[in-house]
Design an enzyme around this catalytic site. Structure first.
Site, PDB file in Angstrom:
ATOM      1  CG  ASP A 199      -1.998   0.904   1.077  1.00  0.00           C
ATOM      2  OD1 ASP A 199      -1.903   1.868   0.224  1.00  0.00           O
ATOM      3  OD2 ASP A 199      -2.902   1.186   2.173  1.00  0.00           O
ATOM      4  CG  ASN A 207      -4.885  10.903  -6.812  1.00  0.00           C
ATOM      5  OD1 ASN A 207      -4.193  10.879  -7.926  1.00  0.00           O
ATOM      6  ND2 ASN A 207      -5.205   9.638  -6.273  1.00  0.00           N
ATOM      7  CG  HIS A 212      -7.647  11.849 -10.061  1.00  0.00           C
ATOM      8  ND1 HIS A 212      -7.581  11.138  -8.946  1.00  0.00           N
ATOM      9  CD2 HIS A 212      -8.745  12.706  -9.685  1.00  0.00           C
ATOM     10  CE1 HIS A 212      -8.726  11.351  -8.174  1.00  0.00           C
ATOM     11  NE2 HIS A 212      -9.176  12.240  -8.405  1.00  0.00           N
ATOM     12  CG  ASP A 216      -3.854   8.378 -13.683  1.00  0.00           C
ATOM     13  OD1 ASP A 216      -4.060   7.725 -12.333  1.00  0.00           O
ATOM     14  OD2 ASP A 216      -4.850   8.605 -14.382  1.00  0.00           O
ATOM     15  CG  ASP A 242      -3.084   3.808  -2.711  1.00  0.00           C
ATOM     16  OD1 ASP A 242      -4.058   2.983  -2.370  1.00  0.00           O
ATOM     17  OD2 ASP A 242      -2.230   4.526  -1.645  1.00  0.00           O
TER      18      ASP A 242
END
Length: 332
Positions: A199, A207, A212, A216, A242
């Site tokens: 994680d 973000n 976003h 990405d 994630d």
């Protein structure tokens, strides 16, 4: 009836025969008449036979060359059966097969024929043959291209069904399938495997502050970094958002913990950039064994996820092994 009247009566028949002869001679294909004998010998064939087979009409008749004899061995059984079936039923026949040229080349041809009967008995077979080699070759090429296209589409659909579109990693469904396979391996072969649940630390902030698109881009950079630090036989997957899963086959729990610690170190040394700005990204990892004692894939995933949650609660950027009371590897 006068001789002039007789000439007038006979002239149309003669003209018709002459027109028929010219039609046969100028026909863009082979016109033939073959006997109803054991050899299916040719009684008549026009000049086009030489262009198709390399044999002149005189050679065909003198050497008793037959179309059956020139037919490709792989096509011969169908050739004989189709003609026999059509003649028995008094139907016309239509064949497509390969015919051997005098040079040894095989050419695709198309044949149409029909039986000629006298007093209810088959007397002969007449028909025509056209060269379709160029068309057939073009069709085969088109079919091959179509097959390649279908194969490409099939592979693409399989890839899309089993992989994550953003990162190119396998997706959760495929990961769980492979996890199930490793569970079976552990149960039947007593192999040792391990599952790591990863994680990202600090990803939500990326973000929230950079958007976003930045998220990405960072995910793709993270995947590249992690993929370069694992064995080729290991399986890295994006499980969602994630979160990632890592299957370590033929790997003890201690080896898995060490591999996970190495990933944390690699992530700490990596530079993740967005628009020339470096972003801070860490990772927390939970490790669970895959063994003969494992209950099922859901249980193993749950163990690794719980261990990862424990590592994250301890401040992140660390490894926690399922069943341990403390984080066994710290990198702070």
């Amino acid at each position: 009836m006068s001789s002039r009247d007789q000439d007038n009566v006979m002239t149309p028949s003669h003209d018709g025969e002459e027109r028929f002869r010219r039609l046969v001679e100028n026909f863009p294909g082979v016109v033939y008449l073959r006997r109803n004998d054991a050899l299916a010998s040719i009684q008549y064939v026009n000049d086009a036979i030489e262009g198709l087979t390399g044999y002149s009409p005189e050679e065909v008749l003198a050497r008793a060359i037959t179309f059956a004899g020139l037919c490709h061995p792989e096509d011969r059984a169908v050739y004989d059966a189709d003609i026999k079936r059509a003649i028995t039923r008094r139907h016309a026949f239509h064949l497509v097969y390969r015919l051997r040229h005098r040079s040894g080349e095989w050419r695709w041809v198309e044949e149409h024929g029909v039986g000629v009967y006298r007093d209810d008995e088959l007397e002969s077979v007449e028909g025509f043959i056209t060269d379709i080699n160029d068309r057939r070759v073009a069709e085969r090429r088109t079919e091959a291209r179509r097959d390649r296209t279908r194969d490409t589409i099939a592979r693409q659909l399989i890839h899309e069904a089993t992989h994550d579109a953003l990162t190119g990693l396998i997706n959760r469904a495929e990961f769980e399938r492979r996890l199930e396979r490793d569970l079976q391996s552990a149960r039947t072969g007593f192999a040792r495997h391990a599952l790591c649940y990863l994680d990202l630390d600090g990803f939500k902030q990326v973000n929230d502050t950079s958007g976003h698109l930045a998220g990405d881009a960072v995910l793709r950079q993270v995947v590249k970094t992690l993929s370069g630090a694992i064995r080729s036989r290991d399986t890295l997957a994006r499980l969602g958002g994630d979160e990632f899963g890592l299957l370590l086959e033929h790997c003890s729990l201690d080896q898995a913990a060490a591999a996970a610690a190495n990933l944390i170190q690699v992530m700490r040394e990596a530079h993740f950039l967005w628009k020339e700005r470096e972003l801070s990204i860490g990772i927390s990892i939970g490790v669970a064994p895959i063994s003969v004692d494992s209950e099922d894939s859901i249980a193993v995933l749950g163990e690794a996820d719980a261990a990862c949650y424990h590592a994250k609660r301890q401040g992140g950027n660390r490894v926690h092994v399922s069943g341990e009371t403390i984080a066994v590897v710290l990198t702070n």
